[in-house]
Scaffold this active site. Structure first.
Site, PDB file in Angstrom:
ATOM      1  N   HIS A   4      34.238  20.437 -24.985  1.00  0.00           N
ATOM      2  CA  HIS A   4      35.423  19.968 -24.230  1.00  0.00           C
ATOM      3  C   HIS A   4      36.650  20.761 -24.655  1.00  0.00           C
ATOM      4  O   HIS A   4      37.468  20.248 -25.409  1.00  0.00           O
ATOM      5  CB  HIS A   4      35.637  18.478 -24.488  1.00  0.00           C
ATOM      6  CG  HIS A   4      36.481  17.799 -23.455  1.00  0.00           C
ATOM      7  ND1 HIS A   4      37.846  17.705 -23.537  1.00  0.00           N
ATOM      8  CD2 HIS A   4      36.132  17.169 -22.303  1.00  0.00           C
ATOM      9  CE1 HIS A   4      38.309  17.025 -22.505  1.00  0.00           C
ATOM     10  NE2 HIS A   4      37.294  16.701 -21.740  1.00  0.00           N
ATOM     11  N   ILE A   7      40.385  20.860 -25.715  1.00  0.00           N
ATOM     12  CA  ILE A   7      41.319  19.771 -25.410  1.00  0.00           C
ATOM     13  C   ILE A   7      40.663  18.468 -25.862  1.00  0.00           C
ATOM     14  O   ILE A   7      39.496  18.208 -25.528  1.00  0.00           O
ATOM     15  CB  ILE A   7      41.623  19.698 -23.896  1.00  0.00           C
ATOM     16  CG1 ILE A   7      42.324  20.969 -23.431  1.00  0.00           C
ATOM     17  CG2 ILE A   7      42.469  18.467 -23.577  1.00  0.00           C
ATOM     18  CD1 ILE A   7      42.491  21.055 -21.914  1.00  0.00           C
ATOM     19  N   GLY A  66      40.743  12.486 -23.359  1.00  0.00           N
ATOM     20  CA  GLY A  66      41.661  11.356 -23.247  1.00  0.00           C
ATOM     21  C   GLY A  66      41.044  10.051 -23.711  1.00  0.00           C
ATOM     22  O   GLY A  66      41.702   9.215 -24.321  1.00  0.00           O
ATOM     23  N   VAL A  67      39.754   9.886 -23.436  1.00  0.00           N
ATOM     24  CA  VAL A  67      39.087   8.648 -23.837  1.00  0.00           C
ATOM     25  C   VAL A  67      39.087   8.500 -25.359  1.00  0.00           C
ATOM     26  O   VAL A  67      39.150   7.383 -25.874  1.00  0.00           O
ATOM     27  CB  VAL A  67      37.668   8.571 -23.232  1.00  0.00           C
ATOM     28  CG1 VAL A  67      36.749   9.609 -23.848  1.00  0.00           C
ATOM     29  CG2 VAL A  67      37.095   7.184 -23.363  1.00  0.00           C
ATOM     30  N   GLU A  87      40.626   5.586 -27.619  1.00  0.00           N
ATOM     31  CA  GLU A  87      39.819   4.958 -28.669  1.00  0.00           C
ATOM     32  C   GLU A  87      40.570   4.936 -29.998  1.00  0.00           C
ATOM     33  O   GLU A  87      40.544   3.930 -30.708  1.00  0.00           O
ATOM     34  CB  GLU A  87      38.477   5.683 -28.832  1.00  0.00           C
ATOM     35  CG  GLU A  87      37.647   5.227 -30.021  1.00  0.00           C
ATOM     36  CD  GLU A  87      37.203   3.776 -29.968  1.00  0.00           C
ATOM     37  OE1 GLU A  87      37.025   3.173 -31.056  1.00  0.00           O
ATOM     38  OE2 GLU A  87      37.019   3.220 -28.874  1.00  0.00           O
TER      39      GLU A  87
END
Length: 153
Positions: free
Chosen positions: A51, A57, A60-61, A65
């Site tokens: 990723h 990057i 976002g998840v 978290e």
């Protein structure tokens, strides 16, 4: 009242372990009210392998978290609960999640989470993540205290 939290305390309060423990340090904690915590984002994080290759990057998840883990520290510490007591905090909902800019290796994420309200075993938070003082993500989060045994059914 401000509470001192070190890495051993974080591990006592949260069930997460490498590579999923996303809080490196607690900078400030007001019991039952608010927290300021950090994560050093390094180039050797497992998720950067895919990723994205050549343009790493932080997903976002995982930022969400990490904010949830910071919220979990507030609840666990203020209620003196944790995995040792057979209890964990689970995600119950998220609203108004927004991402402002990418988080990349070398960034230091600062999480600031404040209790919006709580009723029984449900806690609601206003959470944000910044890098160098710039907002990178924000959300309203809801978490629930749950018995570990009840999760196996």
């Amino acid at each position: 009242m401000e509470v001192k939290i070190d890495l051993d305390d974080i591990r006592r309060l949260l069930p997460h372990r490498y590579p999923f423990l996303l809080i490196d340090r607690v900078l400030h904690l007001e019991s039952g009210q608010r927290i300021k915590a950090l994560k050093n984002v390094t180039s050797n994080e497992e998720f950067f392998n895919g990723h994205f290759p050549g343009r790493p990057i932080m997903p976002g998840v995982l930022i969400l978290e990490a904010m949830a883990q910071a919220c979990g520290i507030i609840v666990s510490e203020s209620n003196e609960l944790g995995p040792e007591q057979g209890v964990i905090l689970v995600f119950a909902g998220i609203d108004k999640a927004r991402f402002r800019r990418p988080v990349v290796p070398g960034d230091q994420l600062i999480f600031e989470c404040a209790v919006n309200r709580n009723k029984r075993d449900i806690w609601k938070f206003d959470a944000k993540a910044t890098v160098d003082g710039d907002l990178v993500a924000s959300a309203e989060m809801m978490c629930a205290i749950q018995q570990i045994d009840s999760m196996r059914k």
